[in-house]
Scaffold this motif. Structure first.
Motif, mmCIF file in Angstrom:
data_model
loop_
_atom_site.group_PDB
_atom_site.id
_atom_site.type_symbol
_atom_site.label_atom_id
_atom_site.label_comp_id
_atom_site.label_asym_id
_atom_site.label_seq_id
_atom_site.Cartn_x
_atom_site.Cartn_y
_atom_site.Cartn_z
ATOM 1 N N ILE A 36 53.200 -6.182 73.113
ATOM 2 C CA ILE A 36 51.788 -5.810 73.226
ATOM 3 C C ILE A 36 51.048 -6.086 71.916
ATOM 4 C CG2 ILE A 36 50.156 -3.917 73.629
ATOM 5 C CD1 ILE A 36 51.610 -4.843 76.148
ATOM 6 N N GLN A 37 51.713 -5.858 70.779
ATOM 7 C CA GLN A 37 51.089 -6.147 69.483
ATOM 8 C C GLN A 37 50.773 -7.631 69.340
ATOM 9 O OE1 GLN A 37 53.755 -4.561 66.532
ATOM 10 N NE2 GLN A 37 53.124 -2.438 66.865
ATOM 11 N N LYS A 38 51.678 -8.487 69.824
ATOM 12 C CA LYS A 38 51.437 -9.932 69.773
ATOM 13 C C LYS A 38 50.258 -10.323 70.661
ATOM 14 C CE LYS A 38 56.177 -11.292 68.630
ATOM 15 N NZ LYS A 38 57.407 -12.007 69.094
ATOM 16 N N VAL A 39 50.176 -9.682 71.827
ATOM 17 C CA VAL A 39 49.037 -9.939 72.721
ATOM 18 C C VAL A 39 47.735 -9.541 72.025
ATOM 19 C CG1 VAL A 39 47.940 -9.333 74.911
ATOM 20 C CG2 VAL A 39 50.419 -9.670 74.810
ATOM 21 N N GLU A 40 47.743 -8.387 71.381
ATOM 22 C CA GLU A 40 46.544 -7.923 70.670
ATOM 23 C C GLU A 40 46.180 -8.857 69.527
ATOM 24 O OE1 GLU A 40 46.634 -3.097 71.408
ATOM 25 O OE2 GLU A 40 47.993 -3.930 69.905
ATOM 26 N N GLU A 41 47.177 -9.434 68.869
ATOM 27 C CA GLU A 41 46.901 -10.412 67.807
ATOM 28 C C GLU A 41 46.240 -11.660 68.392
ATOM 29 O OE1 GLU A 41 50.622 -11.131 65.918
ATOM 30 O OE2 GLU A 41 50.771 -9.117 65.034
ATOM 31 N N GLN A 42 46.717 -12.076 69.571
ATOM 32 C CA GLN A 42 46.105 -13.237 70.227
ATOM 33 C C GLN A 42 44.658 -12.944 70.624
ATOM 34 O OE1 GLN A 42 48.540 -14.298 73.565
ATOM 35 N NE2 GLN A 42 50.330 -14.837 72.324
ATOM 36 N N VAL A 43 44.447 -11.728 71.144
ATOM 37 C CA VAL A 43 43.095 -11.338 71.579
ATOM 38 C C VAL A 43 42.175 -11.169 70.367
ATOM 39 C CG1 VAL A 43 41.775 -9.481 72.694
ATOM 40 C CG2 VAL A 43 43.933 -10.257 73.701
ATOM 41 N N GLY A 44 42.740 -10.660 69.265
ATOM 42 C CA GLY A 44 41.949 -10.450 68.058
ATOM 43 C C GLY A 44 41.393 -9.048 67.936
ATOM 44 N N ALA A 45 41.876 -8.137 68.778
ATOM 45 C CA ALA A 45 41.403 -6.748 68.744
ATOM 46 C C ALA A 45 42.403 -5.873 69.485
ATOM 47 C CB ALA A 45 40.022 -6.627 69.386
ATOM 48 N N ILE A 47 44.014 -3.488 72.191
ATOM 49 C CA ILE A 47 43.813 -3.258 73.627
ATOM 50 C C ILE A 47 43.937 -1.775 73.937
ATOM 51 C CG2 ILE A 47 44.793 -3.684 75.926
ATOM 52 C CD1 ILE A 47 45.574 -6.467 74.955
ATOM 53 N N PHE A 48 44.829 -1.098 73.191
ATOM 54 C CA PHE A 48 45.076 0.323 73.419
ATOM 55 C C PHE A 48 44.719 1.145 72.185
ATOM 56 C CE2 PHE A 48 48.038 -1.875 76.247
ATOM 57 C CZ PHE A 48 47.713 -1.287 77.459
ATOM 58 N N ASP A 49 44.155 2.315 72.437
ATOM 59 C CA ASP A 49 43.888 3.285 71.368
ATOM 60 C C ASP A 49 45.122 4.170 71.256
ATOM 61 O OD1 ASP A 49 43.092 5.249 69.659
ATOM 62 O OD2 ASP A 49 41.293 5.827 70.782
ATOM 63 N N ARG A 50 45.915 3.954 70.198
ATOM 64 C CA ARG A 50 47.169 4.675 70.025
ATOM 65 C C ARG A 50 46.989 6.006 69.292
ATOM 66 N NH1 ARG A 50 47.784 -0.659 69.978
ATOM 67 N NH2 ARG A 50 49.686 -1.669 70.761
ATOM 68 N N VAL A 52 45.462 8.564 70.394
ATOM 69 C CA VAL A 52 45.384 9.670 71.353
ATOM 70 C C VAL A 52 46.587 9.598 72.291
ATOM 71 C CG1 VAL A 52 42.882 9.841 71.283
ATOM 72 C CG2 VAL A 52 43.951 8.291 72.914
ATOM 73 N N SER A 53 46.902 10.724 72.885
ATOM 74 C CA SER A 53 47.987 10.786 73.849
ATOM 75 C C SER A 53 47.505 11.544 75.092
ATOM 76 C CB SER A 53 49.211 11.477 73.247
ATOM 77 O OG SER A 53 50.270 11.503 74.174
ATOM 78 N N PRO A 54 47.578 10.939 76.288
ATOM 79 C CA PRO A 54 48.119 9.613 76.560
ATOM 80 C C PRO A 54 47.230 8.485 76.030
ATOM 81 C CG PRO A 54 47.119 10.527 78.537
ATOM 82 C CD PRO A 54 47.110 11.625 77.515
ATOM 83 N N LEU A 55 47.797 7.272 76.001
ATOM 84 C CA LEU A 55 47.059 6.113 75.509
ATOM 85 C C LEU A 55 45.759 5.904 76.275
ATOM 86 C CD1 LEU A 55 49.954 3.494 75.259
ATOM 87 C CD2 LEU A 55 48.806 4.598 73.340
ATOM 88 N N LYS A 56 44.777 5.354 75.589
ATOM 89 C CA LYS A 56 43.520 4.995 76.230
ATOM 90 C C LYS A 56 43.230 3.524 75.972
ATOM 91 C CE LYS A 56 39.902 7.522 75.898
ATOM 92 N NZ LYS A 56 38.785 8.326 75.343
ATOM 93 N N LEU A 57 42.560 2.887 76.924
ATOM 94 C CA LEU A 57 42.112 1.511 76.724
ATOM 95 C C LEU A 57 40.897 1.498 75.800
ATOM 96 C CD1 LEU A 57 42.338 0.149 80.376
ATOM 97 C CD2 LEU A 57 43.674 -0.700 78.448
ATOM 98 N N THR A 58 40.861 0.538 74.889
ATOM 99 C CA THR A 58 39.656 0.314 74.104
ATOM 100 C C THR A 58 38.646 -0.424 74.978
ATOM 101 O OG1 THR A 58 40.445 -1.828 73.307
ATOM 102 C CG2 THR A 58 41.044 0.122 72.001
ATOM 103 N N TYR A 59 37.455 -0.648 74.454
ATOM 104 C CA TYR A 59 36.459 -1.412 75.226
ATOM 105 C C TYR A 59 36.999 -2.811 75.513
ATOM 106 C CZ TYR A 59 32.237 -3.966 76.415
ATOM 107 O OH TYR A 59 31.319 -4.758 77.053
ATOM 108 N N ILE A 60 37.608 -3.454 74.491
ATOM 109 C CA ILE A 60 38.211 -4.775 74.688
ATOM 110 C C ILE A 60 39.349 -4.678 75.697
ATOM 111 C CG2 ILE A 60 39.521 -6.634 73.560
ATOM 112 C CD1 ILE A 60 36.580 -6.621 72.834
ATOM 113 N N GLY A 61 40.109 -3.579 75.624
ATOM 114 C CA GLY A 61 41.207 -3.382 76.556
ATOM 115 C C GLY A 61 40.740 -3.304 78.006
ATOM 116 N N LYS A 62 39.626 -2.636 78.221
ATOM 117 C CA LYS A 62 39.080 -2.536 79.584
ATOM 118 C C LYS A 62 38.686 -3.915 80.112
ATOM 119 C CE LYS A 62 37.368 2.206 79.093
ATOM 120 N NZ LYS A 62 36.174 3.084 79.026
ATOM 121 N N LEU A 63 38.089 -4.736 79.246
ATOM 122 C CA LEU A 63 37.731 -6.108 79.641
ATOM 123 C C LEU A 63 38.988 -6.919 79.954
ATOM 124 C CD1 LEU A 63 34.910 -6.955 77.048
ATOM 125 C CD2 LEU A 63 34.636 -6.310 79.446
ATOM 126 N N TYR A 64 40.011 -6.742 79.121
ATOM 127 C CA TYR A 64 41.258 -7.474 79.314
ATOM 128 C C TYR A 64 41.895 -7.091 80.653
ATOM 129 C CZ TYR A 64 45.831 -9.491 78.267
ATOM 130 O OH TYR A 64 46.984 -10.245 78.312
#
Length: 308
Positions: A36-45, A47-50, A52-64
């Motif tokens: 997932i970290q590699k995917v986020e590096e490819q995206v450039g932002a 995807i998940f807000d770590r 908080v627990s449970p995880l939440k999608l960031t705005y970029i994550g929701k688009l993804y």
């Protein structure tokens, strides 16, 4: 981008937890986290807000995730078209159904379907009716069992059957005594006016159920607002509570036939028409595979046999 990364990100988004997602993907948690970290590096932002627990999608994550669902759905439809063109007798169908429908419908349909189509896989997603429509719209299910009304701009549908909605009331209720109703007996359902229950406590289904709005509409037409003392997401719970004397509730007759309790409610019908039309729905314009059409046909044949 590859389909595996879409699959992995969607699973983490669904589970909102790396450990749970890793178990369901049959990989280790560290491997999934690194992926997932590699995917986020490819995206450039992120995807998940770590934080908080449970995880939440960031705005970029929701688009993804929105994009990933679209791509995976297109791939699924493409594979179904290829299967149909090649006339392969294998396939898969993802069906959306409420837990209550699954209990009494799928137990009848699946054995028959597997006997006729042993190489077609069936995947079942269970949720409430409103969420099932969303799953069909997003392509997460090929088809879902739903109810009228339906947004005909978004969905195509086929009618399966009509079911009565009955009133379940405690055996101690004055109306039950007056009409000489027997607890658990749904074969004798005399008609009453809903206005006669204006002072009676109600058990209401949550807003995720279409019965929630039906109760409000019927009471409004009868000239009163229901005295709701309890709200639940489970029709089985509402039925049990009515039998225990907590209040009255609206329930589909198909559920009443399937469930039995130590303390049963009494049942009657409403003079105001109370019924629901059960449908199988799928997103408008979505390719419906041979496997999906075979499932719908089996569904109709099974229901026809059970009602006749």
């Amino acid at each position: 981008m590859e389909f595996r990364q879409f699959k992995y990100v969607l699973k983490v988004a669904e589970e909102r937890n790396f450990s749970n997602a890793a178990k369901k993907l049959f990989i280790s948690q560290p491997s999934l986290s690194q992926f997932i970290q590699k995917v986020e590096e490819q995206v450039g932002a992120p995807i998940f807000d770590r934080s908080v627990s449970p995880l939440k999608l960031t705005y970029i994550g929701k688009l993804y995730v929105e994009h990933a669902k679209t791509v995976m759905d297109l791939q699924n439809q493409f594979e179904q078209r290829i299967d149909d063109v090649l006339k392969i007798k294998k396939g898969r169908v993802t069906v959306g159904s409420s837990p209550f429908r699954s209990a009494y419908l799928m137990s009848q349909i699946l054995p028959r379907f597997r006997a006729n189509y042993p190489d077609i896989e069936i995947f079942l997603k269970e949720d409430n009716t409103l969420n099932l429509e969303e799953l069909a719209l997003n392509g997460e299910t090929d088809l879902s069992i739903s109810l009228l009304p339906i947004d005909e701009k978004l969905f195509d549908y086929e009618i399966l059957f009509e079911e009565r909605v009955l009133l379940a009331l405690p055996p101690t209720h004055p109306i039950a005594h007056k009409l000489k109703l027997l607890a658990g007996d749904h074969s004798y359902t005399p008609y009453i006016d809903l206005v006669d229950l204006r002072d009676t406590p109600f058990i209401q289904m949550s807003k995720s159920h279409k019965l929630h709005q039906m109760l409000l509409i019927l009471c409004k037409e009868a000239g009163f607002t229901p005295n709701v003392i309890f709200e639940t997401d489970s029709m089985t719970t509402a039925q049990a509570l009515a039998g225990a004397g907590i209040g009255v509730t609206l329930l589909p007759e198909t559920l009443i036939r399937a469930n039995h309790f130590e303390h049963e409610p009494c049942y009657c019908a409403l003079k105001a028409k109370a019924s629901r039309t059960v449908l199988v729905v799928y997103r408008k314009g979505r390719y419906l595979s041979r496997a999906s059409r075979a499932f719908i046909q089996t569904l109709k044949e099974t229901l026809n046999d059970s009602f006749n």
